[in-house]
Design an enzyme around this catalytic site. Structure first.
Site, PDB file in Angstrom:
ATOM      1  N   GLU A   1      -1.620   3.519   7.904  1.00 56.23           N
ATOM      2  CA  GLU A   1      -0.986   2.357   8.548  1.00 56.23           C
ATOM      3  C   GLU A   1      -1.917   1.729   9.594  1.00 56.23           C
ATOM      4  O   GLU A   1      -2.020   0.516   9.693  1.00 56.23           O
ATOM      5  CB  GLU A   1       0.337   2.754   9.225  1.00 56.23           C
ATOM      6  CG  GLU A   1       1.459   3.105   8.255  1.00 56.23           C
ATOM      7  CD  GLU A   1       1.769   1.973   7.289  1.00 56.23           C
ATOM      8  OE1 GLU A   1       1.774   0.811   7.717  1.00 56.23           O
ATOM      9  OE2 GLU A   1       1.978   2.267   6.091  1.00 56.23           O
TER      10      GLU A   1
ATOM     11  N   ASP B   1      -6.475   3.128   2.683  1.00 51.86           N
ATOM     12  CA  ASP B   1      -6.679   4.510   2.217  1.00 51.86           C
ATOM     13  C   ASP B   1      -8.098   4.979   2.554  1.00 51.86           C
ATOM     14  O   ASP B   1      -8.316   6.091   3.031  1.00 51.86           O
ATOM     15  CB  ASP B   1      -6.457   4.615   0.700  1.00 51.86           C
ATOM     16  CG  ASP B   1      -4.979   4.708   0.335  1.00 51.86           C
ATOM     17  OD1 ASP B   1      -4.149   4.836   1.269  1.00 51.86           O
ATOM     18  OD2 ASP B   1      -4.649   4.640  -0.862  1.00 51.86           O
TER      19      ASP B   1
HETATM   20 ZN   LIG Z   1      -0.237   0.468   3.127  1.00 49.20          ZN
END
Ligand SMILES: [Zn+2]
Length: 492
Positions: free
Chosen positions: A325, A424
């Site tokens: 996030e 990621d």
């Molecule tokens: Zn995301």
């Protein structure tokens, strides 16, 4: 100076500061309108085109579901997931997917039939007249045009949302219930619905009022002004929604002291993320689907974690979800998305003037001819009924753009997937970024958290590529695990 301010307020035609920029913009916009001049003259059967195009989209979406459907009959999960998902969970997720696909197919056709019937029988023009007659009964004449316009929008919204109510009742109390996701009681469902409508009314009334006032004031030069207004409204909503609206539905409480809190606070401070509050939200009150997100102003942000995510995962895994996030924050993804959506809004607004003074468009949607002519005679500042009717007609005309909208959504999803991939990678690279050895396994942790989320949410495992490109803003689980693995390998 005062004189200038007065002029500035008096009319957008006299704005002096960015006049050359505005003139350039308007000359370009005028070219677009001229290109579309046929709209105001040619007796095109717009209603027919809207019907054809909306049906084409519904049929295309059904085709996508039919592509996806056989994948729910596969008996083995993909190799990458085989070790992580039990046979019974896999079977359950396949059945859930199948049930959801059948429901989506039915509701797609149901909504389309409904829209089609309403359009065919001139529901929009009828609603406009009905609102006018109802107001007249209370002694409000045609001079209360903004009030009539707002009433019209509410009537449209209310009448068209009633027939779809059974669909959400079925989805919540039958479909989600069957797989153990529903935590909503009938009382809570009704309370949520009424609350939703009340909030909609509270927000939409001033929005529409200001929107129509600006429209009226700016005349044909409304595009930049309405753009600025819509952007300001979006920004205000970004602040108001989590602080005022979300707490009406869910309880946000400070995250308890302990390992998870320490981990997140330390991660945030290392990344210089301006964390002000760290909340846990009782998402489990309604559903056991889980998630985490952040919100706030650039200098003061708040993180919210679903209680379900905390219950289902280990603290180090939740930390990895937060690392992802914060990757979105680091790369300014929400701001970039907002910028892209502004381009989208601009495109729609740029096409709008051509439809604004187009009697044939109004006529083809059953609005009385006399009103259409009035709108045409007052080209510079058309009367509000014409404007509003055009606004809503234009909304219908957006359906003419629907195939284009489908491409826009595929494009937006492609951007969003790229952002997911970037976030990621950000989580995987934290070890080097922060020179922190304890973060060397961030990729593994994130992978484990994603698998848990996926399995607990019974998310679809096998995905058709075209179905996914059209519907999904996130890469599939298999794609993400592969990505995480390659980011980890690159580090070695
Ligand atoms: Zn995301």
């Amino acid at each position: 100076m005062r004189e200038q301010t007065r002029k500035w307020l008096c009319c957008p035609r006299h704005v002096s500061f960015p006049a050359h920029i505005m003139d350039f913009l308007h000359s370009q916009l005028n070219k677009v309108t001229q290109q579309l001049a046929f709209v105001s003259v040619d007796p095109i059967d717009w209603k027919f085109y809207v019907q054809v195009i909306s049906w084409t989209v519904t049929l295309f979406e059904s085709y996508l579901l039919l592509r996806q459907y056989p994948l729910y009959s596969k008996t083995e999960p993909p190799a990458a997931l085989a070790a992580h998902i039990s046979a019974s969970d896999f079977e359950k997720s396949q059945k859930y997917g199948k049930d959801k696909a059948k429901f989506a197919l039915f509701s797609g056709f149901y909504k389309q039939c409904l829209d089609s019937v309403l359009l065919h029988y001139g529901f929009y023009a009828w609603s406009w007249d009905f609102t006018g007659r109802a107001m007249a009964r209370f002694g409000y004449g045609v001079e209360y045009q903004i009030t009539q316009s707002i009433g019209f929008v509410f009537l449209l919204f209310f009448l068209s949302s009633l027939p779809t109510l059974p669909l959400s009742v079925y989805s919540t109390f039958v479909l989600e219930e069957k797989y153990g996701f529903n935590k909503t009681s009938p009382g809570l469902f009704v309370a949520d619905l009424l609350k939703g409508w009340a909030i909609g009314a509270v927000l939409l009334t001033p929005f529409l009022w200001a929107f129509l006032r600006i429209f009226n004031w700016a005349g044909d030069r409304f595009v930049p002004w309405l753009m600025a207004f819509v952007l300001a409204f979006q920004l205000i909503m970004v602040i108001i929604y989590p602080m005022v609206i979300q707490p009406l539905f869910n309880k946000l409480s400070p995250l308890a002291e302990g390992e998870l809190r320490n981990r997140i606070e330390s991660l945030a401070s290392k990344l210089k993320f301006p964390l002000t509050h760290l909340y846990e939200i009782d998402g489990s009150k309604r559903s056991s689907h889980s998630n985490a997100y952040f919100f706030g102003l650039p200098w003061s942000k708040h993180i919210v974690i679903f209680d379900t995510l905390i219950q289902q995962s280990q603290p180090e895994e939740v930390e990895a979800v937060l690392a992802h996030e914060l990757g979105h924050w680091y790369y300014l993804h929400p701001t970039k998305m907002l910028a892209i959506s502004q381009i989208h809004v601009f495109t729609i607004f740029a096409l709008f003037p051509a439809f604004l003074h187009a009697p044939p468009v109004l006529a083809s949607f059953d609005f009385p001819q006399s009103r259409c002519r009035t709108a045409a005679h007052h080209r510079r500042v058309p009367p509000l009924p014409g404007q509003l009717a055009s606004t809503l007609t234009f909304e219908r005309d957006l359906m003419i753009l629907t195939p284009l909208e489908a491409f826009v959504s595929i494009g937006m999803h492609a951007v969003s997937r790229h952002f997911e991939w970037q976030a990621d990678r950000f989580a995987c690279e934290l070890q080097e970024k922060l020179s922190d050895e304890k973060m060397s396994d961030m990729g593994d942790r994130l992978g484990r958290a994603l698998i848990t989320l996926h399995v607990k949410n019974l998310s679809t495992v096998w995905v058709d590529w075209l179905y996914s490109a059209y519907h999904h803003s996130h890469p599939t689980l298999t794609e993400r695990l592969k990505g995480l693995e390659s980011f980890q390998k690159k580090k070695l």
